[in-house]
Design a protein around this motif. Structure first.
Motif, PDB file in Angstrom:
ATOM      1  N   ALA A  83       0.987  -0.997   0.050  1.00 20.49           N
ATOM      2  CA  ALA A  83      -0.108  -0.042   0.024  1.00 20.49           C
ATOM      3  C   ALA A  83       0.964   1.166  -0.045  1.00 20.49           C
ATOM      4  O   ALA A  83       0.417   2.146  -0.896  1.00 20.49           O
ATOM      5  N   ASP A  84       1.982   1.219   0.561  1.00 17.86           N
ATOM      6  CA  ASP A  84       2.894   2.442   0.837  1.00 17.86           C
ATOM      7  C   ASP A  84       3.370   2.940  -0.595  1.00 17.86           C
ATOM      8  O   ASP A  84       3.721   3.856  -0.942  1.00 17.86           O
ATOM      9  N   ALA A  85       3.706   1.880  -1.228  1.00 14.64           N
ATOM     10  CA  ALA A  85       4.564   1.999  -2.831  1.00 14.64           C
ATOM     11  C   ALA A  85       3.175   2.566  -3.660  1.00 14.64           C
ATOM     12  O   ALA A  85       3.572   3.362  -4.345  1.00 14.64           O
ATOM     13  N   PHE A  86       2.187   1.924  -3.378  1.00 15.25           N
ATOM     14  CA  PHE A  86       1.020   2.260  -4.352  1.00 15.25           C
ATOM     15  C   PHE A  86       0.314   3.963  -4.031  1.00 15.25           C
ATOM     16  O   PHE A  86       0.408   4.700  -5.133  1.00 15.25           O
ATOM     17  N   ALA A  87       0.706   4.051  -2.919  1.00 19.96           N
ATOM     18  CA  ALA A  87       0.407   5.567  -2.269  1.00 19.96           C
ATOM     19  C   ALA A  87       1.462   6.579  -2.982  1.00 19.96           C
ATOM     20  O   ALA A  87       1.300   7.550  -3.556  1.00 19.96           O
ATOM     21  N   GLU A  88       2.802   6.129  -3.154  1.00 14.43           N
ATOM     22  CA  GLU A  88       3.786   6.908  -3.597  1.00 14.43           C
ATOM     23  C   GLU A  88       3.520   6.974  -5.218  1.00 14.43           C
ATOM     24  O   GLU A  88       3.681   7.946  -5.856  1.00 14.43           O
ATOM     25  N   LEU A  89       3.242   5.792  -5.923  1.00 17.42           N
ATOM     26  CA  LEU A  89       2.908   5.743  -7.230  1.00 17.42           C
ATOM     27  C   LEU A  89       1.852   6.909  -7.501  1.00 17.42           C
ATOM     28  O   LEU A  89       1.650   7.678  -8.659  1.00 17.42           O
ATOM     29  N   ALA A  90       0.675   7.162  -6.647  1.00 15.06           N
ATOM     30  CA  ALA A  90      -0.414   7.876  -6.611  1.00 15.06           C
ATOM     31  C   ALA A  90       0.035   9.446  -6.709  1.00 15.06           C
ATOM     32  O   ALA A  90      -0.456  10.112  -7.362  1.00 15.06           O
ATOM     33  N   ARG A  91       0.984   9.761  -6.096  1.00 12.47           N
ATOM     34  CA  ARG A  91       1.434  10.850  -5.883  1.00 12.47           C
ATOM     35  C   ARG A  91       2.464  11.315  -7.090  1.00 12.47           C
ATOM     36  O   ARG A  91       2.373  12.388  -7.633  1.00 12.47           O
ATOM     37  N   VAL A  92       3.152  10.438  -7.803  1.00  9.41           N
ATOM     38  CA  VAL A  92       3.905  10.669  -8.804  1.00  9.41           C
ATOM     39  C   VAL A  92       3.191  10.447 -10.225  1.00  9.41           C
ATOM     40  O   VAL A  92       3.853  10.889 -11.271  1.00  9.41           O
ATOM     41  N   ASN A  93       2.335   9.458 -10.245  1.00  7.14           N
ATOM     42  CA  ASN A  93       1.629   9.034 -11.501  1.00  7.14           C
ATOM     43  C   ASN A  93       0.205   8.830 -11.130  1.00  7.14           C
ATOM     44  O   ASN A  93      -0.407   7.650 -11.237  1.00  7.14           O
ATOM     45  N   PRO A  94      -0.715  10.214 -11.094  1.00  6.26           N
ATOM     46  CA  PRO A  94      -2.010   9.831 -10.915  1.00  6.26           C
ATOM     47  C   PRO A  94      -2.864   9.111 -11.971  1.00  6.26           C
ATOM     48  O   PRO A  94      -3.776   8.401 -11.518  1.00  6.26           O
ATOM     49  N   VAL A  95      -2.390   9.086 -13.203  1.00  8.68           N
ATOM     50  CA  VAL A  95      -3.038   8.575 -14.176  1.00  8.68           C
ATOM     51  C   VAL A  95      -2.919   7.224 -14.007  1.00  8.68           C
ATOM     52  O   VAL A  95      -4.125   6.417 -14.464  1.00  8.68           O
ATOM     53  N   ALA A  96      -1.874   6.507 -13.717  1.00 13.74           N
ATOM     54  CA  ALA A  96      -1.895   5.069 -13.450  1.00 13.74           C
ATOM     55  C   ALA A  96      -2.964   4.632 -12.471  1.00 13.74           C
ATOM     56  O   ALA A  96      -3.522   3.586 -12.292  1.00 13.74           O
ATOM     57  N   VAL A  97      -3.090   5.610 -11.226  1.00 11.33           N
ATOM     58  CA  VAL A  97      -3.648   5.312 -10.090  1.00 11.33           C
ATOM     59  C   VAL A  97      -5.370   5.365 -10.618  1.00 11.33           C
ATOM     60  O   VAL A  97      -6.346   4.376 -10.389  1.00 11.33           O
ATOM     61  N   GLU A  98      -5.706   6.188 -11.692  1.00 11.37           N
ATOM     62  CA  GLU A  98      -6.964   6.287 -12.306  1.00 11.37           C
ATOM     63  C   GLU A  98      -7.329   5.313 -12.950  1.00 11.37           C
ATOM     64  O   GLU A  98      -8.317   4.701 -12.995  1.00 11.37           O
ATOM     65  N   ARG A  99      -6.180   4.469 -13.683  1.00 11.87           N
ATOM     66  CA  ARG A  99      -6.557   3.147 -14.358  1.00 11.87           C
ATOM     67  C   ARG A  99      -6.992   2.036 -13.504  1.00 11.87           C
ATOM     68  O   ARG A  99      -7.824   1.344 -13.751  1.00 11.87           O
ATOM     69  N   VAL A 100      -6.262   2.002 -12.331  1.00 12.71           N
ATOM     70  CA  VAL A 100      -6.623   0.889 -11.434  1.00 12.71           C
ATOM     71  C   VAL A 100      -7.927   1.090 -10.567  1.00 12.71           C
ATOM     72  O   VAL A 100      -8.804   0.371 -10.434  1.00 12.71           O
ATOM     73  N   ALA A 101      -8.166   2.531 -10.542  1.00 11.73           N
ATOM     74  CA  ALA A 101      -9.565   2.693  -9.808  1.00 11.73           C
ATOM     75  C   ALA A 101     -10.625   2.548 -10.857  1.00 11.73           C
ATOM     76  O   ALA A 101     -11.698   2.094 -10.572  1.00 11.73           O
ATOM     77  N   ALA A 102     -10.210   2.729 -12.074  1.00  8.10           N
ATOM     78  CA  ALA A 102     -11.350   2.376 -13.124  1.00  8.10           C
ATOM     79  C   ALA A 102     -11.577   0.888 -13.345  1.00  8.10           C
ATOM     80  O   ALA A 102     -12.862   0.455 -13.285  1.00  8.10           O
ATOM     81  N   LEU A 103     -10.499   0.208 -12.998  1.00 11.31           N
ATOM     82  CA  LEU A 103     -10.660  -1.509 -12.963  1.00 11.31           C
ATOM     83  C   LEU A 103     -11.504  -1.771 -11.847  1.00 11.31           C
ATOM     84  O   LEU A 103     -12.274  -2.698 -11.866  1.00 11.31           O
ATOM     85  N   ALA A 104     -11.012  -1.172 -10.633  1.00 13.60           N
ATOM     86  CA  ALA A 104     -12.017  -1.333  -9.495  1.00 13.60           C
ATOM     87  C   ALA A 104     -13.415  -1.258  -9.611  1.00 13.60           C
ATOM     88  O   ALA A 104     -14.359  -2.185  -9.251  1.00 13.60           O
ATOM     89  N   ALA A 105     -13.836  -0.198 -10.143  1.00  7.68           N
ATOM     90  CA  ALA A 105     -15.081   0.433 -10.234  1.00  7.68           C
ATOM     91  C   ALA A 105     -15.668  -0.644 -11.156  1.00  7.68           C
ATOM     92  O   ALA A 105     -16.949  -0.979 -11.233  1.00  7.68           O
ATOM     93  N   GLU A 106     -15.111  -0.842 -12.387  1.00  7.13           N
ATOM     94  CA  GLU A 106     -15.651  -1.820 -13.126  1.00  7.13           C
ATOM     95  C   GLU A 106     -15.920  -3.177 -12.793  1.00  7.13           C
ATOM     96  O   GLU A 106     -16.988  -3.840 -12.998  1.00  7.13           O
ATOM     97  N   ARG A 107     -15.097  -3.538 -11.777  1.00  3.90           N
ATOM     98  CA  ARG A 107     -15.302  -5.048 -11.234  1.00  3.90           C
ATOM     99  C   ARG A 107     -16.192  -5.139 -10.183  1.00  3.90           C
ATOM    100  O   ARG A 107     -16.942  -5.992  -9.803  1.00  3.90           O
ATOM    101  N   ARG A 108     -16.490  -3.539  -9.474  1.00  6.11           N
ATOM    102  CA  ARG A 108     -17.270  -3.743  -8.317  1.00  6.11           C
ATOM    103  C   ARG A 108     -18.693  -3.987  -9.004  1.00  6.11           C
ATOM    104  O   ARG A 108     -19.565  -4.620  -7.883  1.00  6.11           O
ATOM    105  N   GLY A 109     -19.240  -3.546  -9.970  1.00  3.19           N
ATOM    106  CA  GLY A 109     -20.599  -4.046 -10.322  1.00  3.19           C
ATOM    107  C   GLY A 109     -21.102  -5.223 -10.204  1.00  3.19           C
ATOM    108  O   GLY A 109     -21.898  -5.766  -9.461  1.00  3.19           O
ATOM    109  N   PRO A 110     -20.174  -6.082 -10.932  1.00  2.99           N
ATOM    110  CA  PRO A 110     -20.601  -7.614 -10.803  1.00  2.99           C
ATOM    111  C   PRO A 110     -20.261  -8.305  -9.604  1.00  2.99           C
ATOM    112  O   PRO A 110     -21.152  -9.182  -9.166  1.00  2.99           O
ATOM    113  N   LEU A 111     -19.632  -7.928  -8.815  1.00  2.00           N
ATOM    114  CA  LEU A 111     -19.220  -8.198  -7.347  1.00  2.00           C
ATOM    115  C   LEU A 111     -20.591  -8.211  -6.533  1.00  2.00           C
ATOM    116  O   LEU A 111     -20.849  -9.081  -5.918  1.00  2.00           O
ATOM    117  N   GLU A 112     -20.915  -6.986  -6.663  1.00  2.00           N
ATOM    118  CA  GLU A 112     -22.087  -6.449  -5.903  1.00  2.00           C
ATOM    119  C   GLU A 112     -23.288  -7.284  -6.335  1.00  2.00           C
ATOM    120  O   GLU A 112     -23.965  -7.699  -5.453  1.00  2.00           O
TER     121      GLU A 112
END
Length: 97
Positions: free
Chosen positions: A37-66
């Motif tokens: 998690a701390d490495a991911f938090a650092e990634l979020a600080r230096v590369n917000p676009v990468a984090v947005e992609r991971v967040a989009a994937l999480a949101a995409e998968r969340r619907g079928p999971l729910e």
């Protein structure tokens, strides 16, 4: 879900800080890389676009999971704990400290 080469898992827990919601089993040999998690938090600080992609994937998968969770607990009252985005923001702001 069936995952293949280059796919990832654990993104929901990574972006929200919540306990994992699924288990993973490999059908054969595989290589897995853990991102703390701390490495991911650092990634979020230096590369917000990468984090947005991971967040989009999480949101995409969340619907079928729910949907699967609701189907498994048909008739049980649903508990709403807040949206995925709000949980992500709480977790990412907490890990920046």
């Amino acid at each position: 879900a069936d995952l293949g080469p280059g796919d990832c898992f654990g993104e929901m827990s990574l972006v929200t800080g919540e306990p994992r919601a699924a288990s993973v089993a490999a059908r054969g040999d595989c290589l897995a890389i853990e991102i703390p998690a701390d490495a991911f938090a650092e990634l979020a600080r230096v590369n917000p676009v990468a984090v947005e992609r991971v967040a989009a994937l999480a949101a995409e998968r969340r619907g079928p999971l729910e949907a699967a969770r609701l189907a498994a607990h048909a008739g049980a009252p649903a508990t709403v704990t807040g949206g995925l985005l709000s949980r992500m923001k709480r977790w990412m702001l907490k890990t920046k400290d």
